[in-house]
Write a protein that holds these residues in place. Structure first.
Motif, PDB file in Angstrom:
ATOM      1  N   ASP A 265       0.614  -1.396  -0.010  1.00 45.66           N
ATOM      2  CA  ASP A 265      -0.022   0.037   0.141  1.00 45.66           C
ATOM      3  C   ASP A 265       0.961   1.179   0.072  1.00 45.66           C
ATOM      4  OD1 ASP A 265       1.035  -0.373   2.579  1.00 45.66           O
ATOM      5  OD2 ASP A 265      -0.749   0.176   3.669  1.00 45.66           O
ATOM      6  N   VAL A 266       2.050   1.120  -0.637  1.00 45.42           N
ATOM      7  CA  VAL A 266       3.104   2.430  -0.568  1.00 45.42           C
ATOM      8  C   VAL A 266       2.385   3.395  -1.282  1.00 45.42           C
ATOM      9  CG1 VAL A 266       4.127   1.499  -2.452  1.00 45.42           C
ATOM     10  CG2 VAL A 266       5.383   2.839  -0.535  1.00 45.42           C
ATOM     11  N   ILE A 267       1.752   3.253  -2.456  1.00 43.99           N
ATOM     12  CA  ILE A 267       1.160   4.244  -3.215  1.00 43.99           C
ATOM     13  C   ILE A 267       0.375   5.113  -2.537  1.00 43.99           C
ATOM     14  CG2 ILE A 267       0.077   4.845  -5.558  1.00 43.99           C
ATOM     15  CD1 ILE A 267       2.786   3.204  -5.644  1.00 43.99           C
ATOM     16  N   GLY A 268       0.814   6.497  -2.503  1.00 47.65           N
ATOM     17  CA  GLY A 268      -0.152   7.336  -1.772  1.00 47.65           C
ATOM     18  C   GLY A 268       0.344   7.528  -0.219  1.00 47.65           C
ATOM     19  N   GLN A 269       1.146   6.767   0.165  1.00 45.59           N
ATOM     20  CA  GLN A 269       1.929   7.099   1.635  1.00 45.59           C
ATOM     21  C   GLN A 269       2.587   8.382   1.478  1.00 45.59           C
ATOM     22  OE1 GLN A 269       3.845   4.213   3.631  1.00 45.59           O
ATOM     23  NE2 GLN A 269       2.024   2.597   3.349  1.00 45.59           N
ATOM     24  N   THR A 270       2.916   8.687   2.711  1.00 44.71           N
ATOM     25  CA  THR A 270       3.917   9.936   2.622  1.00 44.71           C
ATOM     26  C   THR A 270       5.267   9.560   3.495  1.00 44.71           C
ATOM     27  OG1 THR A 270       2.065  11.565   3.118  1.00 44.71           O
ATOM     28  CG2 THR A 270       4.121  12.351   3.679  1.00 44.71           C
ATOM     29  N   VAL A 271       6.065  10.117   2.958  1.00 44.83           N
ATOM     30  CA  VAL A 271       7.610  10.118   3.586  1.00 44.83           C
ATOM     31  C   VAL A 271       8.020  11.487   3.640  1.00 44.83           C
ATOM     32  CG1 VAL A 271       8.029   7.922   2.571  1.00 44.83           C
ATOM     33  CG2 VAL A 271       8.928  10.069   1.294  1.00 44.83           C
ATOM     34  N   THR A 272       8.952  11.671   4.642  1.00 44.57           N
ATOM     35  CA  THR A 272       9.613  13.095   4.710  1.00 44.57           C
ATOM     36  C   THR A 272      11.031  13.199   4.494  1.00 44.57           C
ATOM     37  OG1 THR A 272       8.012  13.208   6.754  1.00 44.57           O
ATOM     38  CG2 THR A 272       9.965  14.681   6.678  1.00 44.57           C
ATOM     39  N   LEU A 273      11.297  13.991   3.435  1.00 47.86           N
ATOM     40  CA  LEU A 273      12.720  14.157   3.182  1.00 47.86           C
ATOM     41  C   LEU A 273      13.045  15.648   3.395  1.00 47.86           C
ATOM     42  CD1 LEU A 273      12.311  12.749  -0.615  1.00 47.86           C
ATOM     43  CD2 LEU A 273      13.175  11.761   1.283  1.00 47.86           C
ATOM     44  N   ASP A 274      14.117  15.613   4.257  1.00 45.60           N
ATOM     45  CA  ASP A 274      14.680  16.823   4.870  1.00 45.60           C
ATOM     46  C   ASP A 274      13.407  17.959   5.545  1.00 45.60           C
ATOM     47  OD1 ASP A 274      17.193  16.241   4.358  1.00 45.60           O
ATOM     48  OD2 ASP A 274      16.975  17.144   1.940  1.00 45.60           O
ATOM     49  N   GLY A 275      12.595  17.360   6.212  1.00 46.16           N
ATOM     50  CA  GLY A 275      11.842  17.999   6.891  1.00 46.16           C
ATOM     51  C   GLY A 275      10.380  18.192   6.098  1.00 46.16           C
ATOM     52  N   GLN A 276      10.433  17.979   4.921  1.00 49.86           N
ATOM     53  CA  GLN A 276       9.255  18.369   3.966  1.00 49.86           C
ATOM     54  C   GLN A 276       8.514  16.840   3.492  1.00 49.86           C
ATOM     55  OE1 GLN A 276       8.320  21.239   3.066  1.00 49.86           O
ATOM     56  NE2 GLN A 276      10.373  22.223   4.119  1.00 49.86           N
ATOM     57  N   PRO A 277       7.178  16.898   3.683  1.00 56.10           N
ATOM     58  CA  PRO A 277       6.452  15.752   3.419  1.00 56.10           C
ATOM     59  C   PRO A 277       6.372  15.673   1.763  1.00 56.10           C
ATOM     60  CG  PRO A 277       4.936  17.389   4.095  1.00 56.10           C
ATOM     61  CD  PRO A 277       6.307  18.046   4.257  1.00 56.10           C
ATOM     62  N   HIS A 278       6.674  14.130   1.385  1.00 55.93           N
ATOM     63  CA  HIS A 278       6.328  14.163  -0.054  1.00 55.93           C
ATOM     64  C   HIS A 278       5.516  12.841  -0.272  1.00 55.93           C
ATOM     65  CE1 HIS A 278       9.903  16.411  -0.128  1.00 55.93           C
ATOM     66  NE2 HIS A 278      10.149  16.212  -1.402  1.00 55.93           N
ATOM     67  N   THR A 279       4.671  12.820  -1.149  1.00 55.47           N
ATOM     68  CA  THR A 279       3.690  11.700  -1.505  1.00 55.47           C
ATOM     69  C   THR A 279       4.384  10.899  -2.301  1.00 55.47           C
ATOM     70  OG1 THR A 279       1.678  13.080  -1.217  1.00 55.47           O
ATOM     71  CG2 THR A 279       1.214  11.101  -2.490  1.00 55.47           C
ATOM     72  N   VAL A 280       4.071   9.577  -2.312  1.00 54.82           N
ATOM     73  CA  VAL A 280       4.777   8.458  -3.185  1.00 54.82           C
ATOM     74  C   VAL A 280       3.586   7.993  -4.356  1.00 54.82           C
ATOM     75  CG1 VAL A 280       5.724   6.313  -3.317  1.00 54.82           C
ATOM     76  CG2 VAL A 280       6.083   7.452  -1.238  1.00 54.82           C
ATOM     77  N   PRO A 281       4.003   8.559  -5.480  1.00 52.06           N
ATOM     78  CA  PRO A 281       3.062   8.062  -6.592  1.00 52.06           C
ATOM     79  C   PRO A 281       3.468   6.618  -7.023  1.00 52.06           C
ATOM     80  CG  PRO A 281       4.688   9.530  -7.577  1.00 52.06           C
ATOM     81  CD  PRO A 281       5.127   9.461  -6.025  1.00 52.06           C
ATOM     82  N   GLY A 282       4.730   6.490  -7.123  1.00 53.77           N
ATOM     83  CA  GLY A 282       4.971   4.996  -7.852  1.00 53.77           C
ATOM     84  C   GLY A 282       6.512   4.460  -7.200  1.00 53.77           C
ATOM     85  N   VAL A 283       6.713   3.178  -7.709  1.00 52.12           N
ATOM     86  CA  VAL A 283       8.092   2.706  -7.217  1.00 52.12           C
ATOM     87  C   VAL A 283       8.377   2.094  -8.788  1.00 52.12           C
ATOM     88  CG1 VAL A 283       8.915   0.608  -6.215  1.00 52.12           C
ATOM     89  CG2 VAL A 283       7.307   1.732  -5.148  1.00 52.12           C
ATOM     90  N   LEU A 284       9.644   2.206  -8.938  1.00 52.03           N
ATOM     91  CA  LEU A 284      10.633   1.788 -10.047  1.00 52.03           C
ATOM     92  C   LEU A 284      11.043   0.275 -10.073  1.00 52.03           C
ATOM     93  CD1 LEU A 284      13.221   4.956 -10.386  1.00 52.03           C
ATOM     94  CD2 LEU A 284      10.966   4.628 -11.938  1.00 52.03           C
ATOM     95  N   PRO A 285      10.854  -0.238 -11.305  1.00 50.90           N
ATOM     96  CA  PRO A 285      11.432  -1.577 -11.235  1.00 50.90           C
ATOM     97  C   PRO A 285      12.642  -1.917 -10.820  1.00 50.90           C
ATOM     98  CG  PRO A 285      11.610  -0.666 -13.554  1.00 50.90           C
ATOM     99  CD  PRO A 285      11.102   0.390 -12.676  1.00 50.90           C
ATOM    100  N   ALA A 286      13.064  -3.107 -10.522  1.00 55.28           N
ATOM    101  CA  ALA A 286      14.093  -3.521  -9.642  1.00 55.28           C
ATOM    102  C   ALA A 286      15.222  -3.308 -10.606  1.00 55.28           C
ATOM    103  CB  ALA A 286      14.073  -5.102  -9.280  1.00 55.28           C
ATOM    104  N   SER A 287      15.274  -3.565 -12.098  1.00 52.89           N
ATOM    105  CA  SER A 287      16.216  -3.610 -12.990  1.00 52.89           C
ATOM    106  C   SER A 287      16.653  -2.066 -13.267  1.00 52.89           C
ATOM    107  CB  SER A 287      15.760  -3.855 -14.299  1.00 52.89           C
ATOM    108  OG  SER A 287      14.472  -3.558 -14.706  1.00 52.89           O
ATOM    109  N   PHE A 288      15.930  -1.007 -12.715  1.00 52.76           N
ATOM    110  CA  PHE A 288      16.391   0.276 -13.196  1.00 52.76           C
ATOM    111  C   PHE A 288      17.440   0.782 -12.293  1.00 52.76           C
ATOM    112  CE2 PHE A 288      16.037   4.718 -11.904  1.00 52.76           C
ATOM    113  CZ  PHE A 288      16.100   5.557 -13.385  1.00 52.76           C
TER     114      PHE A 288
END
Length: 696
Positions: free
Chosen positions: A61-84
């Motif tokens: 359920d990671v899509i739409g979750q929020t992570v904080t980068l340098d104190g700023q909240p960011h929404t996760v729209p997607g995950v890249l493939p393992a081969s990338f």
């Protein structure tokens, strides 16, 4: 980065939406960002597969979750493939730029790499031409920021594999040369064996055997030898490949995919078949052409056509020539490696530990706070038992990143055009901690802080190139791109680069007490086993601020050892190939002389019966062997000179045409050839004239 727990370090990169389209990347989950995300000012971050698994537990359920980068909240729209794997960024965690890329204030910042996909039917040359025209327009419109800057267009495959290509080409050439030596040796042994069966083939011809019937046995033997060698070699290659991959230096593209597979096996078997044909065909054809009357009249032990003997000598000369070329390459690499081993930067590099640190900018919002944080950490680490001195600097000593800018001497009309210089910021204790001597003036002081006139220290190379006989102390320089004016207060000794023979670059330092940054490197000089301070250093940092992100503490000696992995690997691999070639060449010389002794046994017996000495016989046979070696060495030396340019990129501090290397290697090959000739020569001297003449 925070994602429901403690803060962790995460490498990242900024990308425009078109970057994913240019690379043809499709996300494994969700989507990548698009122009609409930037227009609406949303903070979003696309995660790599590795970060999703390692830090977020591969949450579905990671899509739409929020992570904080340098104190700023960011929404996760997607995950890249393992081969990338992002070109030039490694395993980057990608976010859209936090600013408008069209902002003209960013025109002097050149930290972006561009990926583009050619239109259908377009060529690289067309792209280069169009971009060159575009760059000229930019330079005309914005001379202050774009004058003198250009565009270099290269295919992505070349960008990724280009650094590995020279070494791989050298290895491929070395293997090809070794295969040539093996073919020559096999052909030589086949000729020797065929010469011993000269009468047999004559008898076969006399009783009606056709040419094909006479050729088939030798070709069959050659094929069986090659097939047997190929099977043994393929079996060994599985083990050898694993060892080579394990020992290979980092940075070789797609190294983790290297393995023996059906295609490799098929190619090896095909190569074995071609080798059998090449090595066996000439001896077989020569043996199929026999003079029946002459051969059948020959006495035992006198057979062997002069043409076959000449062919064997030519093959031995070829082996020695190719071997010398390989040996010269291996010796040059060894000398280059020795130069790196003896590297002296100009200061004592032992017992020096360095690690990176980044201040969390959600809590350290201004430069004064960051400067106070770094000073408090320096003071805390200085009190650790076993620590002699602590300093901070913007790049790891010698092996850190390189930041360049343009500068001019204030008030100097002759230096009106800005010149390139490497720049760093450092604490007042940096040069003392590292052990780099101040040769003129002084270093920074703790009293020089933000708001005071900015001061700088330059290296001897910069002082010599741009100030000449003038004393630079007290003169001012302007960093053109950054708008920073600095007064020179000291000149430090040059730090010699790790790559031997590489010139020292002009360098300038200014005080990070006056210009603090959110990221820095800590440099610690201690006593004894400095690497053992790792745990203590981390404990002190957690006490001051657990959210300070740090890299793994590494000693300068460990960094040097890491840089030696590549050159050592190159030397060992080419050295092994050269050693194998030398063994084959020695076997070739021994085989030819041994057969010559057998062929000329009657002649040697007659010479001894007529009064020739055994020493004379030995000397004559030695001259035969060393004569072939001398011709091969001469040809090999010329070949090595011709191919020397291919080695230049792999050598450090030694020329690919180094005379000492050539002379020593030539003497070594001649000496080994003489040793290989000695046993047959001594055997020739022990021929019993009475027995030989009786058998005749």
């Amino acid at each position: 980065m925070r994602a429901g727990g403690a803060a962790v370090g995460a490498s990242g990169g900024f990308a425009s939406p078109g970057w994913f389209r240019a690379l043809g990347v499709r996300p494994e989950l969700g989507r990548v960002f698009d122009e609409g995300d930037i227009e609406h000012g949303e903070r979003i971050v696309v995660l790599t597969h590795g970060l999703w698994v390692d830090r977020l537990g591969a949450a579905a359920d990671v899509i739409g979750q929020t992570v904080t980068l340098d104190g700023q909240p960011h929404t996760v729209p997607g995950v890249l493939p393992a081969s990338f794997a992002a070109p030039d960024l490694g395993r980057a965690r990608l976010t859209p730029p936090p600013w408008d890329p069209r902002d003209e204030e960013l025109r002097v910042w050149r930290g972006f790499a561009v990926a583009a996909r050619l239109a259908t039917g377009a060529t690289i040359e067309q792209a280069r031409s169009e971009l060159a025209s575009l760059q000229q327009s930019l330079a005309s419109a914005h001379p202050a920021s774009n004058e003198g800057w250009g565009v270099r267009v290269v295919p992505l495959h070349e960008r990724v594999t280009g650094s590995a290509r020279p070494a791989l080409m050298v290895f491929t050439g070395a293997v090809a040369l070794l295969l040539l030596v093996a073919c020559a040796n096999l052909a030589n042994l086949s000729l020797t064996r065929a010469a011993g069966r000269h009468r047999e083939f004559a008898v076969r011809a006399a009783i009606g055997a056709g040419r094909l019937d006479r050729v088939r046995p030798l070709l069959t033997e050659s094929a069986l030898l090659s097939a047997g060698g190929a099977i043994v070699g393929l079996g060994f290659s599985i083990f050898a490949t694993r060892m080579i991959v394990r020992l290979a230096p980092p940075g070789i593209p797609r190294l983790d995919e290297v393995a023996t597979d059906p295609a490799v096996f098929a190619f090896a078997l095909l190569l074995a078949a071609v080798t059998a044909a090449v090595a066996g065909l000439a001896p077989a054809l020569r043996s199929s052409r026999v003079d029946l009357s002459r051969t059948l009249r020959e006495t035992t032990g006198a057979g062997g056509a002069p043409g076959a003997t000449r062919a064997r000598r030519v093959l031995v000369v070829t082996e020695i020539a190719v071997t010398l070329m390989l040996l010269i390459g291996a010796t040059l690499m060894l000398r280059s490696f020795a130069m790196l081993m003896r590297w002296d930067p100009g200061f004592d590099r032992t017992s020096v530990l360095a690690f990176s640190a980044f201040a969390p900018n959600e809590r350290y919002t201004n430069a004064d706070q960051v400067g106070a944080l770094w000073r408090s950490i320096e003071e805390s680490l200085a009190g650790v038992p076993g620590v002699i001195a602590v300093a901070t600097v913007s790049a790891r000593p010698v092996f850190g990143g390189i930041e360049t800018g343009r500068f001019r001497i204030v008030g100097d009309v002759s230096s009106a055009d800005p010149a390139a210089v490497r720049w760093y910021d450092a604490s007042p204790s940096y040069f003392v901690t590292l052990g780099v001597p101040i040769v003129r003036g002084r270093s920074f002081t703790e009293d020089e802080t933000r708001g005071d006139p900015a001061v700088a220290v330059i290296n001897e190379t910069l002082a010599g190139q741009w100030f000449g006989s003038r004393d630079p102390i007290g003169m001012r320089v302007e960093m053109v791109d950054g708008g920073l004016t600095l007064e020179i207060v000291g000149v430090v000794a040059d730090v010699r680069p790790f790559i031997a023979g590489q010139p020292v670059a002009p360098e300038i330092w200014w005080s990070n007490r006056q210009q603090p940054r959110w990221g820095t490197f800590f440099v610690i000089r201690g006593t004894g086993d400095i690497a053992s301070l790792d745990r203590t250093v981390r404990s002190r940092l957690e006490t001051i601020d657990p959210d300070v992100q740090t890299g793994a503490p590494t000693t300068l000696d460990a960094l040097v050892e890491a840089r030696l992995i590549g050159p050592r690997f190159n030397y060992v691999l080419v050295g092994l190939l050269a050693a194998l070639s030398l063994i084959l060449a020695a076997v070739g010389v021994y085989a030819v002389l041994s057969h010559m002794v057998t062929q000329r046994r009657r002649e040697i017996g007659i010479r001894l019966a007529l009064g020739d000495t055994r020493g004379g016989i030995t000397g004559r046979m030695l001259r035969e062997g060393t004569g072939m070696a001398a011709v091969g060495v001469t040809i090999g030396c010329a070949g090595a000179l011709g191919l020397s340019r291919f080695l230049e990129s792999m050598l450090h501090g030694v020329s690919a045409r180094d005379a000492t290397t050539y002379i020593v290697t030539m003497i070594a090959v001649l000496g080994i050839s003489a040793v290989a000739s000695l046993v047959p020569a001594l055997r020739a001297s022990r021929v019993d004239p009475a027995t030989v003449l009786k058998d005749a």
